[in-house]
Design an enzyme around this catalytic site. Structure first.
Site, PDB file in Angstrom:
ATOM      1  N   SER A 117       0.844  -1.186   0.000  1.00  0.00           N
ATOM      2  CA  SER A 117       0.000   0.000   0.000  1.00  0.00           C
ATOM      3  C   SER A 117       0.891   1.253   0.000  1.00  0.00           C
ATOM      4  CB  SER A 117      -0.969  -0.030   1.186  1.00  0.00           C
ATOM      5  OG  SER A 117      -1.993   0.923   1.047  1.00  0.00           O
ATOM      6  N   ASP A 191      -8.161  -5.573  -6.358  1.00  0.00           N
ATOM      7  CA  ASP A 191      -7.873  -4.517  -5.383  1.00  0.00           C
ATOM      8  C   ASP A 191      -8.801  -3.330  -5.634  1.00  0.00           C
ATOM      9  OD1 ASP A 191      -6.737  -2.472  -3.786  1.00  0.00           O
ATOM     10  OD2 ASP A 191      -4.747  -3.363  -3.967  1.00  0.00           O
ATOM     11  N   HIS A 223      -7.253  -5.525  -1.705  1.00  0.00           N
ATOM     12  CA  HIS A 223      -6.102  -4.802  -1.165  1.00  0.00           C
ATOM     13  C   HIS A 223      -5.553  -5.508   0.068  1.00  0.00           C
ATOM     14  CE1 HIS A 223      -3.428  -1.419  -1.015  1.00  0.00           C
ATOM     15  NE2 HIS A 223      -3.782  -1.134   0.229  1.00  0.00           N
TER      16      HIS A 223
END
Length: 248
Positions: A117, A191, A223
């Site tokens: 991330s 995601d 994600h």
């Protein structure tokens, strides 16, 4: 660990079993780096900690340091990222690494960085703006802040029309030609937070500039990877890449 201008960063080091200070150890650096998101915690047993201890058992030193904007030390610290994500965060991470490499038991030629991330963004940014790391794993990464959600991005970066230069400088996408070290890109195809287009666009720029890299897509993964077999696969992928790059 102090930065060049005296800011004190919290850091964590996990040493291998039977650590011998007369030997030289490679380094696996975990990074997140996003505003108000410290990673150094006095806790035991969370999955990330257990995985990092497994890496240390392979013979690497695991290193985590919270740059000032991630430190959680108030708005003044976080404000350093305003309109220019990446630059000062990287400077702080480099300062932490300078301290680490000064230790006699560190092999400064074998240092890798890994994050997911915002940590993936920082990995891409670090490996395209610095030569301090020999390898990196970037997962679920933001490659261009114009491709991330406006609620998170614009509170720091403003709208693109009001900070054109900041968006340009903060995008690893625009510096793909400067990649240094061996890079593994990882992204879930489902995601819904950091969209897959980030990694695909970054991969395209690497290819157009003749930069070699590795990439693994995780089909149906979002994600946060939650499917048991996919989690296991991803951890094994990271562990195998780490072993290879650090010579474990």
């Amino acid at each position: 660990v102090k930065t060049r201008d005296g800011f004190v960063m919290e850091a964590e080091m996990i040493r291998p079993t039977n650590f011998d200070p007369s030997k030289k150890y490679p380094v696996y650096q975990h990074v997140y780096g996003g505003p108000h998101a410290p990673q150094v915690r006095n806790v035991w047993g969370i999955p990330r900690t257990l995985f990092h201890r497994m890496i240390a058992q392979q013979g690497a030193i695991v290193w985590i340091v919270d740059n000032r904007s991630a430190s959680g030390k108030g708005a003044v610290s976080a404000w350093t990222a305003y309109k220019n994500l990446g630059e000062l965060e990287l400077q702080d991470l480099e300062d932490g690494l300078t301290w680490l490499k000064a230790q006699p038991y560190i092999d400064g030629s074998r240092v890798m960085i890994s994050g997911w991330s915002y940590g993936g963004f920082m990995t891409l940014y670090a490996m395209t703006h610095s030569k301090s790391w020999s390898a990196g794993i970037a997962g679920g990464s933001v490659a261009d802040w114009r491709d991330y959600d406006s609620v998170y991005t614009e509170r720091v970066m403003l709208e693109p029309r009001n900070n054109e230069e900041g968006y340009k400088k903060s995008a690893p996408l625009n510096a793909a030609k400067n990649l240094h070290g061996t890079l593994l890109l990882v992204h879930g195809t489902s995601d819904d937070n950091v969209h897959l287009q980030n990694t695909i666009q970054f991969a395209h720029e690497l290819q157009q500039n003749g930069q070699m890299f590795e990439m693994m897509l995780l089909p149906r993964a979002k994600h946060t990877v939650t499917q048991k077999n996919t989690v296991y696969f991803n951890q094994k992928l990271v562990l195998n890449f780490t072993r290879k790059q650090l010579g474990l």
